[in-house]
Design an enzyme around this catalytic site. Structure first.
Site, PDB file in Angstrom:
ATOM      1  N   ARG A 110      -1.188  35.821  56.098  1.00 45.44           N
ATOM      2  CA  ARG A 110      -0.672  34.450  55.960  1.00 45.44           C
ATOM      3  C   ARG A 110      -1.719  33.478  55.442  1.00 45.44           C
ATOM      4  NH1 ARG A 110       1.527  36.515  60.452  1.00 45.44           N
ATOM      5  NH2 ARG A 110       3.726  37.030  60.226  1.00 45.44           N
ATOM      6  N   LYS A 132      -3.004  25.990  42.179  1.00 46.90           N
ATOM      7  CA  LYS A 132      -1.777  26.729  41.840  1.00 46.90           C
ATOM      8  C   LYS A 132      -2.151  28.192  41.660  1.00 46.90           C
ATOM      9  CE  LYS A 132       1.096  23.499  39.236  1.00 46.90           C
ATOM     10  NZ  LYS A 132       1.754  23.343  37.929  1.00 46.90           N
ATOM     11  N   GLU A 174      -7.341  23.429  25.954  1.00 49.03           N
ATOM     12  CA  GLU A 174      -7.155  22.622  27.175  1.00 49.03           C
ATOM     13  C   GLU A 174      -8.096  21.426  27.159  1.00 49.03           C
ATOM     14  OE1 GLU A 174      -4.726  23.010  29.206  1.00 49.03           O
ATOM     15  OE2 GLU A 174      -4.144  25.112  29.038  1.00 49.03           O
ATOM     16  N   LYS A 201      -8.982  16.532  36.427  1.00 46.98           N
ATOM     17  CA  LYS A 201      -7.917  17.342  37.032  1.00 46.98           C
ATOM     18  C   LYS A 201      -7.952  17.197  38.549  1.00 46.98           C
ATOM     19  CE  LYS A 201      -5.360  21.575  37.287  1.00 46.98           C
ATOM     20  NZ  LYS A 201      -5.044  22.913  36.802  1.00 46.98           N
ATOM     21  N   GLU A 211       2.750  18.595  42.607  1.00 47.92           N
ATOM     22  CA  GLU A 211       3.441  18.255  41.373  1.00 47.92           C
ATOM     23  C   GLU A 211       4.810  17.626  41.598  1.00 47.92           C
ATOM     24  OE1 GLU A 211       2.650  20.828  38.042  1.00 47.92           O
ATOM     25  OE2 GLU A 211       4.563  20.303  37.141  1.00 47.92           O
ATOM     26  N   ARG A 215       1.126  14.771  38.407  1.00 51.62           N
ATOM     27  CA  ARG A 215       0.431  15.999  38.018  1.00 51.62           C
ATOM     28  C   ARG A 215       1.006  16.591  36.737  1.00 51.62           C
ATOM     29  NH1 ARG A 215      -1.734  20.954  41.889  1.00 51.62           N
ATOM     30  NH2 ARG A 215      -2.348  22.298  40.173  1.00 51.62           N
ATOM     31  N   ASN A 219       0.573  18.820  31.859  1.00 53.44           N
ATOM     32  CA  ASN A 219       1.334  19.679  30.937  1.00 53.44           C
ATOM     33  C   ASN A 219       1.388  19.095  29.530  1.00 53.44           C
ATOM     34  OD1 ASN A 219       1.947  21.428  33.043  1.00 53.44           O
ATOM     35  ND2 ASN A 219       3.745  20.229  33.629  1.00 53.44           N
ATOM     36  N   HIS A 222       2.141  21.153  26.464  1.00 49.49           N
ATOM     37  CA  HIS A 222       2.563  22.465  26.940  1.00 49.49           C
ATOM     38  C   HIS A 222       4.029  22.785  26.697  1.00 49.49           C
ATOM     39  CE1 HIS A 222      -1.370  22.684  28.675  1.00 49.49           C
ATOM     40  NE2 HIS A 222      -1.125  23.836  29.260  1.00 49.49           N
ATOM     41  N   HIS A 226       4.348  26.297  25.344  1.00 45.89           N
ATOM     42  CA  HIS A 226       4.996  27.419  26.044  1.00 45.89           C
ATOM     43  C   HIS A 226       6.066  28.060  25.178  1.00 45.89           C
ATOM     44  CE1 HIS A 226       3.747  25.830  30.259  1.00 45.89           C
ATOM     45  NE2 HIS A 226       2.914  26.754  29.829  1.00 45.89           N
ATOM     46  N   HIS A 238      -3.137  30.908  24.487  1.00 41.54           N
ATOM     47  CA  HIS A 238      -2.543  29.761  25.171  1.00 41.54           C
ATOM     48  C   HIS A 238      -3.063  28.419  24.635  1.00 41.54           C
ATOM     49  CE1 HIS A 238      -0.791  27.431  28.396  1.00 41.54           C
ATOM     50  NE2 HIS A 238      -1.982  26.927  28.676  1.00 41.54           N
TER      51      HIS A 238
HETATM   52  N1  LIG Z   1      -3.213  28.146  38.087  1.00 39.81           N
HETATM   53  C1  LIG Z   1      -3.279  27.253  37.132  1.00 39.81           C
HETATM   54  O1  LIG Z   1      -3.276  26.044  37.364  1.00 39.81           O
HETATM   55  C2  LIG Z   1      -3.373  27.732  35.711  1.00 39.81           C
HETATM   56  C3  LIG Z   1      -3.654  26.819  34.692  1.00 39.81           C
HETATM   57  C4  LIG Z   1      -3.793  27.302  33.391  1.00 39.81           C
HETATM   58  C5  LIG Z   1      -3.653  28.648  33.138  1.00 39.81           C
HETATM   59  N2  LIG Z   1      -3.369  29.513  34.141  1.00 39.81           N
HETATM   60  C6  LIG Z   1      -3.230  30.954  33.876  1.00 39.81           C
HETATM   61  O2  LIG Z   1      -4.464  31.451  33.400  1.00 39.81           O
HETATM   62  C7  LIG Z   1      -4.230  32.610  32.593  1.00 39.81           C
HETATM   63  C8  LIG Z   1      -5.077  32.539  31.356  1.00 39.81           C
HETATM   64  O3  LIG Z   1      -6.428  32.497  31.735  1.00 39.81           O
HETATM   65  P1  LIG Z   1      -7.583  32.787  30.685  1.00 39.81           P
HETATM   66  O4  LIG Z   1      -7.344  32.064  29.436  1.00 39.81           O
HETATM   67  O5  LIG Z   1      -8.851  32.562  31.434  1.00 39.81           O
HETATM   68  O6  LIG Z   1      -7.363  34.308  30.299  1.00 39.81           O
HETATM   69  P2  LIG Z   1      -7.676  35.694  31.047  1.00 39.81           P
HETATM   70  O7  LIG Z   1      -7.938  35.513  32.476  1.00 39.81           O
HETATM   71  O8  LIG Z   1      -6.611  36.623  30.645  1.00 39.81           O
HETATM   72  O9  LIG Z   1      -9.061  36.122  30.356  1.00 39.81           O
HETATM   73  C9  LIG Z   1      -9.083  36.425  28.983  1.00 39.81           C
HETATM   74  C10 LIG Z   1      -9.863  37.715  28.725  1.00 39.81           C
HETATM   75  O10 LIG Z   1     -11.261  37.473  28.855  1.00 39.81           O
HETATM   76  C11 LIG Z   1     -11.852  38.443  29.718  1.00 39.81           C
HETATM   77  N3  LIG Z   1     -12.991  37.780  30.342  1.00 39.81           N
HETATM   78  C12 LIG Z   1     -12.973  36.896  31.361  1.00 39.81           C
HETATM   79  N4  LIG Z   1     -14.202  36.393  31.571  1.00 39.81           N
HETATM   80  C13 LIG Z   1     -15.024  37.004  30.678  1.00 39.81           C
HETATM   81  C14 LIG Z   1     -16.400  36.884  30.396  1.00 39.81           C
HETATM   82  N5  LIG Z   1     -17.182  36.024  31.043  1.00 39.81           N
HETATM   83  N6  LIG Z   1     -16.905  37.657  29.411  1.00 39.81           N
HETATM   84  C15 LIG Z   1     -16.101  38.491  28.697  1.00 39.81           C
HETATM   85  N7  LIG Z   1     -14.784  38.640  28.919  1.00 39.81           N
HETATM   86  C16 LIG Z   1     -14.247  37.887  29.894  1.00 39.81           C
HETATM   87  C17 LIG Z   1     -10.742  38.845  30.640  1.00 39.81           C
HETATM   88  O11 LIG Z   1     -10.980  40.110  31.206  1.00 39.81           O
HETATM   89  C18 LIG Z   1      -9.543  38.833  29.714  1.00 39.81           C
HETATM   90  O12 LIG Z   1      -9.432  40.041  29.029  1.00 39.81           O
HETATM   91  C19 LIG Z   1      -2.749  32.647  32.308  1.00 39.81           C
HETATM   92  O13 LIG Z   1      -2.166  33.668  33.079  1.00 39.81           O
HETATM   93  C20 LIG Z   1      -2.251  31.283  32.782  1.00 39.81           C
HETATM   94  O14 LIG Z   1      -0.928  31.330  33.261  1.00 39.81           O
HETATM   95  C21 LIG Z   1      -3.238  29.082  35.412  1.00 39.81           C
HETATM   96 ZN   LIG Z   2      -2.508  25.264  29.883  1.00 35.31          ZN
END
Ligand SMILES: NC(=O)c1ccc[n+]([C@@H]2O[C@H](COP(=O)([O-])OP(=O)(O)OC[C@H]3O[C@@H](n4cnc5c(N)ncnc54)[C@H](O)[C@@H]3O)[C@@H](O)[C@H]2O)c1
Ligand SMILES: [Zn+2]
Length: 333
Positions: A110, A132, A174, A201, A211, A215, A219, A222, A226, A238
């Site tokens: 939990r 999130k 971003e 943020k 949100e 908040r 977006n 986005h 999206h 993205h």
């Molecule tokens: N929770 C939130 O508020 C929020 C906000 C924005 C995005 N997201 C989520 O985040 C995800 C995207 O995150 P991302 O863009 O970081 O992509 P990701 O986590 O998929 O990472 C991209 C690639 O880079 C690699 N990688 C990571 N760090 C590395 C490093 N230091 N050196 C070499 N390779 C590395 C990873 O293994 C992966 O293959 C999506 O799933 C999205 O939905 C969440």
């Molecule tokens: Zn985003």
């Protein structure tokens, strides 16, 4: 090193931003924790200087980590290892790892504490901040998740050295977004830019943790972003999709009389300065994009957009579909 506080109503935490700041990790781990379950991916490869016992739990690379089955695997492996509710999970990676690790931490026993070590630019300025968490379903992205605030976040800029260029650019998308939401300093170090994004943020999240309202300005860019990602046939990360979404949102705001044409041109200049696309990809189908935007789970009544205007970017509901169609046609021309 810059420490940015995120001041939530019932618990606050720090985001540590800087080069070679992994040593600060022990400070962010709750005192009572005796073991740390480190969730990460191959390719990230960080050695954590932890002073408590640690065990590494690997999840699949990239977005493939974000599955309910992986969350179950994690929880079962943690149980076999003996992780208790007083211990800590440390998610080390990009947003895919912090989303999945954070979600598993939020439901294991939990809820156990989680610390994020964000290793992509996108995770450092966005995904690891704000609490999130979630995973994808075959029916859609991020459909299952929780709000679960971390005990602390490390944004070590030296970890970005190994990040592929394309991933760095995705994070820039971003950053460009924050540029329009707040006064992002330009002639400063990457560390200071990241800290400015985190500070903004953090403030928005502190005001509206779940949100209910403000908040949603996060977006910005986005809604079309999206839609372009879901439409699938475009090779866009993205942040690249968000960059195009920012330009579209400016076009729409201008059509609605919210901003003058010069502000649209300013959007183009800023987005291009981040080395990001400013135009719609070839071959878009306007009706498909409209349908996808209407389905966006953040839609309240009709079409909802974060749009620039005289008071800055704000959430606008009930945007007439004809205006959206007109802006799409203008932007795709
Ligand atoms: N929770 C939130 O508020 C929020 C906000 C924005 C995005 N997201 C989520 O985040 C995800 C995207 O995150 P991302 O863009 O970081 O992509 P990701 O986590 O998929 O990472 C991209 C690639 O880079 C690699 N990688 C990571 N760090 C590395 C490093 N230091 N050196 C070499 N390779 C590395 C990873 O293994 C992966 O293959 C999506 O799933 C999205 O939905 C969440
Ligand atoms: Zn985003």
């Amino acid at each position: 090193m810059i420490r940015v506080p995120v001041a939530l109503a019932d618990h606050s935490y720090e985001v540590v931003v800087g080069s070679h700041v992994l040593g600060e990790l022990n400070d962010l781990v709750p005192d009572r924790a005796q073991r740390a379950a480190v969730v990460t991916q191959t390719g990230v490869d960080l050695d954590l200087p932890l002073t408590i016992a640690q065990e590494v739990f690997l999840v699949p690379r990239g977005e493939a980590a974000k599955q309910l089955a992986i969350v179950e695997d994690l929880c079962r492996s943690w149980a076999r290892w003996g992780l208790t509710r007083h211990d800590v999970v440390i998610a080390v990676g990009g947003g895919a790892v912090t989303d999945t690790g954070g979600f598993a931490a939020s439901i294991y026993h939990r809820g156990v504490a989680v610390v994020h070590v964000a290793t992509t630019l996108l995770a450092q300025v966005d995904a690891a901040i704000g609490g999130k968490t979630g995973v994808n379903l075959p029916e859609g992205k991020n459909l299952v998740g929780t709000f679960w605030q971390p005990s602390g976040v490390i944004c070590d800029t030296s970890t970005l050295d190994t990040l592929p260029t394309r991933e760095l650019r995705s994070g820039m998308g971003e950053m460009a977004k924050y540029h329009f939401l707040t006064d992002l300093p330009t002639d400063v170090s990457l560390e200071e830019k990241i800290a400015a994004c985190v500070r903004f943020k953090g403030e928005v999240v502190a005001e509206d943790e779940r949100e209910g309202g403000r908040r949603a300005v996060l977006n910005y860019g986005h809604t079309l972003g999206h839609a372009l990602e879901i439409a699938g046939s475009f090779d866009l990360r993205h942040g690249e999709a968000v960059a195009i979404g920012l330009m579209f949102a400016a076009t729409l705001a201008c059509r609605l009389g919210r901003i003058p044409g010069e502000r649209v041109e300013e959007h183009a200049r800023i987005v291009a300065s981040y080395d990001l696309p400013t135009r719609m990809p070839q071959g878009v189908v306007i009706d498909d994009l409209l349908a996808l935007m209407a389905r966006d789970k953040k839609a309240l009544n009709g079409l909802t957009f974060a749009l620039d205007g005289p008071r800055g970017v704000e959430v606008v509901t009930d945007v007439p579909i004809d205006a959206v169609r007109g802006a799409l046609e203008e932007f795709a021309a």
